[in-house]
Enzyme design. Structure first.
Site, PDB file in Angstrom:
ATOM      1  N   ASP A 120      30.081 -19.403  22.793  1.00  0.00           N
ATOM      2  CA  ASP A 120      28.629 -19.297  22.945  1.00  0.00           C
ATOM      3  C   ASP A 120      27.955 -20.145  21.876  1.00  0.00           C
ATOM      4  O   ASP A 120      28.578 -20.540  20.883  1.00  0.00           O
ATOM      5  CB  ASP A 120      28.169 -17.844  22.852  1.00  0.00           C
ATOM      6  CG  ASP A 120      28.553 -17.186  21.532  1.00  0.00           C
ATOM      7  OD1 ASP A 120      29.676 -17.402  21.050  1.00  0.00           O
ATOM      8  OD2 ASP A 120      27.712 -16.451  20.963  1.00  0.00           O
ATOM      9  N   GLU A 185      29.441 -14.396  19.872  1.00  0.00           N
ATOM     10  CA  GLU A 185      29.459 -14.463  18.409  1.00  0.00           C
ATOM     11  C   GLU A 185      28.060 -14.679  17.831  1.00  0.00           C
ATOM     12  O   GLU A 185      27.693 -14.048  16.833  1.00  0.00           O
ATOM     13  CB  GLU A 185      30.386 -15.594  17.956  1.00  0.00           C
ATOM     14  CG  GLU A 185      30.684 -15.600  16.455  1.00  0.00           C
ATOM     15  CD  GLU A 185      29.701 -16.420  15.630  1.00  0.00           C
ATOM     16  OE1 GLU A 185      29.687 -16.276  14.394  1.00  0.00           O
ATOM     17  OE2 GLU A 185      28.903 -17.183  16.219  1.00  0.00           O
TER      18      GLU A 185
END
Length: 494
Positions: A120, A185
């Site tokens: 991400d 994250e």
């Protein structure tokens, strides 16, 4: 041009690789355009986990599926773990992208190394100040610009490139490899800790070493190994008279203004030299050793260039050693903002009725979270009491993360040092990171395995900011580095 010349010199001075490694390096060099194309495909996916939007969650799922397919193509066993959904503050329910658990090889005679990465990214739009489309990987002067190029899609792919090269050459992998890849994250690693705890005696039971490549060198040209990060405790201090704001013409001068109280409280925390004024805050710090002093002296840091690239007129410290120590091995206190204050353009004559100050302390070994919390509260209560204010003050610690340190004499650190010497021709800077990377401490605490941070990106890569990039050279040499690391680890592991 100077950077390219330095890179070539470092390559030419590296020790000649072994026969197998030479074949691996040649393959990586010959296929570097393919590796860059793979990164381009990954960067093209807008896997933004920060903005809670359904179409972005779909992109995250697409990103995780693409990575899972790539790992299956290598021959890995892949499990995409369903994590359900999360309730957002605005009431919407969004699915959490799966965490990928994958493995390749289970030879009990080989060490097993697990790579953690995230797929991400932070939000990015061209009109934020990007010179190119953030989701179109664009190469300019050997720099690959794109959101996620260095944080963290590039390093994840470099690891996959290394594994894939052994497979393409029909060579046995020197180690057993596992992957744990997440897609949340940047949004706090939602559901990761629960999964790691659940898999401690399953997926992680055979793991010997965990590698994270999610930070940067401290130099533009010299590689580094990271062996520590600071912790963080985040505080809110609220001063309240009433819920509604006041008119300064009607009430100014006849009451204790919450903002004045809060400014005094925040001003009592740190002085103009950066020294924290909370009594006892430095008492728990680990003592400074001669070995540590030597380590700071050996680190490659151009103070003038660092100051220039930071766009700062002057730092608080004039020497490299002092600056690094205050970044890494001393605590720091930063004031972040005030909630409830008037901060719009214009001249609104308001007295805020309730304000909340926000600050945090970066922790170092061996500082204890509960002790720091107590010291902060006692200090602020004492300062507030001296003001004889009729307002109410409350202090709360809303986040507490411990610092992380690793043993630099651990087997995988020794293997990584050797691999860096082989690939780059120099010994790495042994560095710490002044920020907080919770995943390292989480893995270490739960799995009780050796955790190492092995960065690939240069200090000017601009993770999280506009024009994020990874140098093509770092990306390709990073692929070689991971391959060399596999071989060195297999030699050193007992």
């Amino acid at each position: 041009l100077l950077l390219l010349l330095l890179e070539q010199r470092m390559l030419s001075s590296s020790s000649p690789p072994s026969g197998l490694l030479e074949k691996v390096f040649q393959y990586i060099d010959l296929h570097q355009d393919e590796f860059v194309q793979s990164l381009k495909e990954w960067v093209a996916i807008e896997s933004d986990s920060v903005q809670p939007m359904p179409h972005l969650r779909q992109e995250l799922f697409r990103m995780m599926a693409l990575a899972a397919d790539k790992l299956r193509h290598l021959g890995a066993r892949v499990d995409s773990v369903d994590l359900g959904s999360q309730q957002m503050p605005d009431g919407q329910c969004l699915p959490i992208p799966p965490i990928i658990l994958a493995g390749l090889g289970n030879d009990p005679k080989k060490p097993t190394v697990c790579f953690y990465g995230h797929l991400d990214v932070q939000p990015a739009q061209k009109d934020d100040g990007w010179l190119t489309d953030p989701y179109t990987l664009t190469e300019v002067d050997g720099k690959l610009y794109g959101r996620g190029a260095t944080d963290n899609k590039g390093p994840v792919l470099a690891w996959i490139n290394a594994v894939g090269t052994f497979r393409a050459l029909k060579q046995d992998l020197p180690v057993n490899v596992k992957f744990i890849l997440e897609g949340m994250e940047e949004a706090g690693s939602v559901a990761l800790e629960e999964l790691v705890r659940r898999e401690k005696d399953h997926f992680f039971s055979s793991v010997d070493y965990i590698v994270i490549s999610d930070n940067l060198w401290i130099s533009q040209k010299k590689p580094a190994l990271t062996f520590g990060t600071r912790g963080n405790c985040y505080f809110m201090v609220e001063v309240k008279c009433r819920e509604q704001d006041f008119h300064s013409g009607t009430f100014g001068g006849i009451l204790n203004e919450p903002m004045a109280d809060l400014v005094a409280l925040l001003g009592s925390l740190v002085d103009s030299s950066g020294h924290i004024l909370i009594p006892g805050i430095y008492d728990q710090m680990a003592p400074l050793t001669e070995e540590e002093k030597t380590m700071y002296r050996n680190i490659d840091l151009d103070m003038e260039e660092y100051q220039k690239s930071s766009q700062v007129e002057k730092f608080l410290f004039d020497t490299k050693e002092e600056l690094l120590m205050h970044l890494w091995r001393y605590p720091s206190l930063s004031i972040h903002g005030i909630e409830g204050a008037f901060d719009e353009p214009g001249t609104k004559t308001v007295i805020p009725g309730r304000v909340i100050g926000k600050f945090s302390i970066r922790l170092v070994p061996h500082m204890n979270l509960s002790v720091v919390e107590k010291q902060v509260k006692q200090h602020l209560e004492a300062v507030f009491a001296k003001r004889n204010s009729f307002n109410k003050m409350t202090v709360s610690m809303v986040l507490g993360l411990q610092p992380w340190t690793a043993n630099i004499n651990d087997t995988q650190y020794l293997a990584a040092k050797r691999a860096i010497k082989t690939v780059f021709g120099v010994d790495p800077d042994m560095i710490q990171d002044g920020s907080t990377i919770p995943i390292a401490k989480l893995f270490q605490a739960i799995t009780q395995k050796s955790v190492m941070m092995l960065p690939l990106g240069a200090v000017d890569d601009g993770e999280h900011s506009q024009n994020e990039k990874i140098n093509r050279w770092n990306y390709i040499q990073g692929s070689k580095l991971f391959a060399a690391f596999f071989l060195e680890l297999s030699k050193l592991h007992l």
